[in-house]
Design a protein around this motif. Structure first.
Motif, PDB file in Angstrom:
ATOM      1  N   ASP A  32      78.698  37.436 -30.412  1.00 33.78           N
ATOM      2  CA  ASP A  32      79.404  37.756 -29.182  1.00 33.78           C
ATOM      3  C   ASP A  32      78.591  37.285 -27.986  1.00 33.78           C
ATOM      4  O   ASP A  32      77.387  37.497 -27.925  1.00 33.78           O
ATOM      5  CB  ASP A  32      79.639  39.263 -29.074  1.00 33.78           C
ATOM      6  CG  ASP A  32      80.627  39.760 -30.117  1.00 33.78           C
ATOM      7  OD1 ASP A  32      81.454  38.956 -30.568  1.00 33.78           O
ATOM      8  OD2 ASP A  32      80.558  40.949 -30.466  1.00 33.78           O
ATOM      9  N   ALA A  33      79.276  36.640 -27.045  1.00 32.93           N
ATOM     10  CA  ALA A  33      78.605  36.136 -25.859  1.00 32.93           C
ATOM     11  C   ALA A  33      78.274  37.304 -24.927  1.00 32.93           C
ATOM     12  O   ALA A  33      79.045  38.247 -24.793  1.00 32.93           O
ATOM     13  CB  ALA A  33      79.495  35.140 -25.139  1.00 32.93           C
ATOM     14  N   ALA A  34      77.123  37.239 -24.301  1.00 31.14           N
ATOM     15  CA  ALA A  34      76.721  38.264 -23.340  1.00 31.14           C
ATOM     16  C   ALA A  34      77.591  38.135 -22.091  1.00 31.14           C
ATOM     17  O   ALA A  34      77.932  37.030 -21.675  1.00 31.14           O
ATOM     18  CB  ALA A  34      75.255  38.096 -22.983  1.00 31.14           C
ATOM     19  N   PRO A  35      77.985  39.249 -21.488  1.00 32.08           N
ATOM     20  CA  PRO A  35      78.798  39.177 -20.270  1.00 32.08           C
ATOM     21  C   PRO A  35      78.057  38.451 -19.152  1.00 32.08           C
ATOM     22  O   PRO A  35      76.829  38.463 -19.096  1.00 32.08           O
ATOM     23  CB  PRO A  35      79.018  40.637 -19.896  1.00 32.08           C
ATOM     24  CG  PRO A  35      78.633  41.436 -21.086  1.00 32.08           C
ATOM     25  CD  PRO A  35      77.708  40.605 -21.901  1.00 32.08           C
ATOM     26  N   GLN A  36      78.820  37.809 -18.274  1.00 33.50           N
ATOM     27  CA  GLN A  36      78.210  37.112 -17.139  1.00 33.50           C
ATOM     28  C   GLN A  36      78.786  37.655 -15.835  1.00 33.50           C
ATOM     29  O   GLN A  36      79.907  38.141 -15.792  1.00 33.50           O
ATOM     30  CB  GLN A  36      78.451  35.609 -17.238  1.00 33.50           C
ATOM     31  CG  GLN A  36      79.905  35.192 -17.102  1.00 33.50           C
ATOM     32  CD  GLN A  36      80.096  33.695 -17.214  1.00 33.50           C
ATOM     33  OE1 GLN A  36      79.213  32.924 -16.858  1.00 33.50           O
ATOM     34  NE2 GLN A  36      81.243  33.281 -17.723  1.00 33.50           N
ATOM     35  N   LYS A  37      77.955  37.586 -14.809  1.00 29.78           N
ATOM     36  CA  LYS A  37      78.374  37.985 -13.463  1.00 29.78           C
ATOM     37  C   LYS A  37      78.235  36.779 -12.557  1.00 29.78           C
ATOM     38  O   LYS A  37      77.217  36.096 -12.572  1.00 29.78           O
ATOM     39  CB  LYS A  37      77.495  39.115 -12.927  1.00 29.78           C
ATOM     40  CG  LYS A  37      77.648  40.409 -13.660  1.00 29.78           C
ATOM     41  CD  LYS A  37      76.737  41.461 -13.065  1.00 29.78           C
ATOM     42  CE  LYS A  37      76.799  42.735 -13.898  1.00 29.78           C
ATOM     43  NZ  LYS A  37      75.886  43.750 -13.392  1.00 29.78           N
ATOM     44  N   THR A  61      82.636  38.845 -14.809  1.00 30.99           N
ATOM     45  CA  THR A  61      82.895  39.721 -13.682  1.00 30.99           C
ATOM     46  C   THR A  61      82.516  38.987 -12.405  1.00 30.99           C
ATOM     47  O   THR A  61      81.448  38.365 -12.329  1.00 30.99           O
ATOM     48  CB  THR A  61      82.044  41.008 -13.789  1.00 30.99           C
ATOM     49  OG1 THR A  61      82.335  41.644 -15.028  1.00 30.99           O
ATOM     50  CG2 THR A  61      82.329  41.957 -12.666  1.00 30.99           C
ATOM     51  N   LEU A  62      83.400  39.041 -11.418  1.00 29.02           N
ATOM     52  CA  LEU A  62      83.105  38.490 -10.092  1.00 29.02           C
ATOM     53  C   LEU A  62      82.671  39.652  -9.211  1.00 29.02           C
ATOM     54  O   LEU A  62      83.385  40.648  -9.095  1.00 29.02           O
ATOM     55  CB  LEU A  62      84.335  37.809  -9.497  1.00 29.02           C
ATOM     56  CG  LEU A  62      84.230  37.363  -8.044  1.00 29.02           C
ATOM     57  CD1 LEU A  62      83.138  36.301  -7.873  1.00 29.02           C
ATOM     58  CD2 LEU A  62      85.558  36.838  -7.541  1.00 29.02           C
ATOM     59  N   GLU A  63      81.476  39.530  -8.611  1.00 29.42           N
ATOM     60  CA  GLU A  63      80.981  40.540  -7.685  1.00 29.42           C
ATOM     61  C   GLU A  63      81.015  39.963  -6.282  1.00 29.42           C
ATOM     62  O   GLU A  63      80.367  38.948  -6.013  1.00 29.42           O
ATOM     63  CB  GLU A  63      79.569  40.975  -8.063  1.00 29.42           C
ATOM     64  CG  GLU A  63      79.514  41.755  -9.356  1.00 29.42           C
ATOM     65  CD  GLU A  63      78.133  42.301  -9.660  1.00 29.42           C
ATOM     66  OE1 GLU A  63      77.159  41.884  -9.021  1.00 29.42           O
ATOM     67  OE2 GLU A  63      78.053  43.158 -10.555  1.00 29.42           O
ATOM     68  N   ILE A  64      81.775  40.604  -5.405  1.00 29.82           N
ATOM     69  CA  ILE A  64      81.895  40.163  -4.014  1.00 29.82           C
ATOM     70  C   ILE A  64      81.060  41.109  -3.171  1.00 29.82           C
ATOM     71  O   ILE A  64      81.341  42.310  -3.093  1.00 29.82           O
ATOM     72  CB  ILE A  64      83.358  40.177  -3.547  1.00 29.82           C
ATOM     73  CG1 ILE A  64      84.209  39.355  -4.508  1.00 29.82           C
ATOM     74  CG2 ILE A  64      83.479  39.639  -2.127  1.00 29.82           C
ATOM     75  CD1 ILE A  64      85.576  39.888  -4.715  1.00 29.82           C
ATOM     76  N   THR A  94      82.087  44.735  -4.347  1.00 34.49           N
ATOM     77  CA  THR A  94      83.382  44.945  -4.978  1.00 34.49           C
ATOM     78  C   THR A  94      83.411  44.114  -6.256  1.00 34.49           C
ATOM     79  O   THR A  94      83.031  42.939  -6.241  1.00 34.49           O
ATOM     80  CB  THR A  94      84.521  44.504  -4.038  1.00 34.49           C
ATOM     81  OG1 THR A  94      84.403  45.207  -2.807  1.00 34.49           O
ATOM     82  CG2 THR A  94      85.874  44.764  -4.661  1.00 34.49           C
ATOM     83  N   THR A  95      83.856  44.705  -7.352  1.00 32.30           N
ATOM     84  CA  THR A  95      83.861  44.022  -8.644  1.00 32.30           C
ATOM     85  C   THR A  95      85.289  43.687  -9.064  1.00 32.30           C
ATOM     86  O   THR A  95      86.182  44.532  -8.965  1.00 32.30           O
ATOM     87  CB  THR A  95      83.213  44.925  -9.718  1.00 32.30           C
ATOM     88  OG1 THR A  95      81.890  45.255  -9.292  1.00 32.30           O
ATOM     89  CG2 THR A  95      83.141  44.232 -11.049  1.00 32.30           C
ATOM     90  N   VAL A  96      85.470  42.450  -9.543  1.00 33.02           N
ATOM     91  CA  VAL A  96      86.762  42.004 -10.068  1.00 33.02           C
ATOM     92  C   VAL A  96      86.530  41.491 -11.486  1.00 33.02           C
ATOM     93  O   VAL A  96      85.716  40.589 -11.696  1.00 33.02           O
ATOM     94  CB  VAL A  96      87.375  40.886  -9.194  1.00 33.02           C
ATOM     95  CG1 VAL A  96      88.696  40.411  -9.771  1.00 33.02           C
ATOM     96  CG2 VAL A  96      87.545  41.349  -7.752  1.00 33.02           C
ATOM     97  N   ASP A  97      87.241  42.064 -12.449  1.00 32.32           N
ATOM     98  CA  ASP A  97      87.112  41.649 -13.846  1.00 32.32           C
ATOM     99  C   ASP A  97      87.980  40.410 -14.070  1.00 32.32           C
ATOM    100  O   ASP A  97      89.187  40.435 -13.833  1.00 32.32           O
ATOM    101  CB  ASP A  97      87.541  42.782 -14.773  1.00 32.32           C
ATOM    102  CG  ASP A  97      87.389  42.442 -16.241  1.00 32.32           C
ATOM    103  OD1 ASP A  97      86.687  41.462 -16.569  1.00 32.32           O
ATOM    104  OD2 ASP A  97      87.971  43.166 -17.074  1.00 32.32           O
ATOM    105  N   LEU A  98      87.363  39.334 -14.519  1.00 30.94           N
ATOM    106  CA  LEU A  98      88.097  38.097 -14.787  1.00 30.94           C
ATOM    107  C   LEU A  98      88.447  37.930 -16.257  1.00 30.94           C
ATOM    108  O   LEU A  98      89.005  36.908 -16.654  1.00 30.94           O
ATOM    109  CB  LEU A  98      87.269  36.885 -14.320  1.00 30.94           C
ATOM    110  CG  LEU A  98      86.908  36.850 -12.843  1.00 30.94           C
ATOM    111  CD1 LEU A  98      86.081  35.623 -12.528  1.00 30.94           C
ATOM    112  CD2 LEU A  98      88.154  36.891 -11.981  1.00 30.94           C
ATOM    113  N   GLY A  99      88.088  38.899 -17.065  1.00 36.09           N
ATOM    114  CA  GLY A  99      88.368  38.799 -18.494  1.00 36.09           C
ATOM    115  C   GLY A  99      87.463  37.772 -19.148  1.00 36.09           C
ATOM    116  O   GLY A  99      86.302  37.623 -18.795  1.00 36.09           O
ATOM    117  N   THR A 100      88.016  37.024 -20.104  1.00 37.88           N
ATOM    118  CA  THR A 100      87.290  35.962 -20.796  1.00 37.88           C
ATOM    119  C   THR A 100      88.004  34.658 -20.472  1.00 37.88           C
ATOM    120  O   THR A 100      88.952  34.284 -21.160  1.00 37.88           O
ATOM    121  CB  THR A 100      87.271  36.224 -22.313  1.00 37.88           C
ATOM    122  OG1 THR A 100      86.731  37.530 -22.535  1.00 37.88           O
ATOM    123  CG2 THR A 100      86.424  35.204 -23.043  1.00 37.88           C
TER     124      THR A 100
END
Length: 130
Positions: A32-37, A61-64, A94-100
């Protein structure tokens, strides 16, 4: 050793070998790939960058990071998903989940009203997923 004993020993060895193979854990096809920000800075009505980069097939995850935002109607719009940005003098994330995401490009638009004292009224850009 007679033929019957030889056959029994041979069959027992084969059975033991098959049982060992079947009992062994299956190898994983891909770890499994590690999550990225990925980050976007937004202050005084301007974005710090208009092209962001991300890896494909990785939870993203996009962090604004918003600071010195003098309007209460600032927002980010990505493919119809609108997320409000805070009216703040201090730094707020502010965090926006972009999924995969799949390979490609994701357009985004940060907008807010034209407020006296702001240096800009938003930006448009792309998240390049490779």
């Amino acid at each position: 050793m007679n033929t019957v004993h030889f056959r029994r020993v041979t069959l027992a060895a084969i059975a033991l070998g098959c049982a060992t193979v079947l009992a062994a854990p299956a190898p994983t096809a891909m770890a499994d790939a590690a999550p990225q920000k990925i980050t976007l800075d937004y202050q005084k009505g301007r974005c710090g960058a208009t092209t962001l980069h991300a890896s494909s097939f990785t939870p993203t995850t996009l962090e604004i990071t918003t600071s010195n935002n003098f309007t209460d109607d600032a927002k980010i719009d990505m493919a119809g998903k609108v997320t409000p940005l805070p009216d703040t003098y201090k730094t707020v994330t502010t965090t926006v989940d972009l999924g995969t995401p799949m390979p490609g490009a994701i357009p985004f638009r940060v907008s807010g009203s034209d407020w006296p004292g702001s240096a800009g009224t938003g930006c448009e850009g792309w998240i390049i997923v490779a």
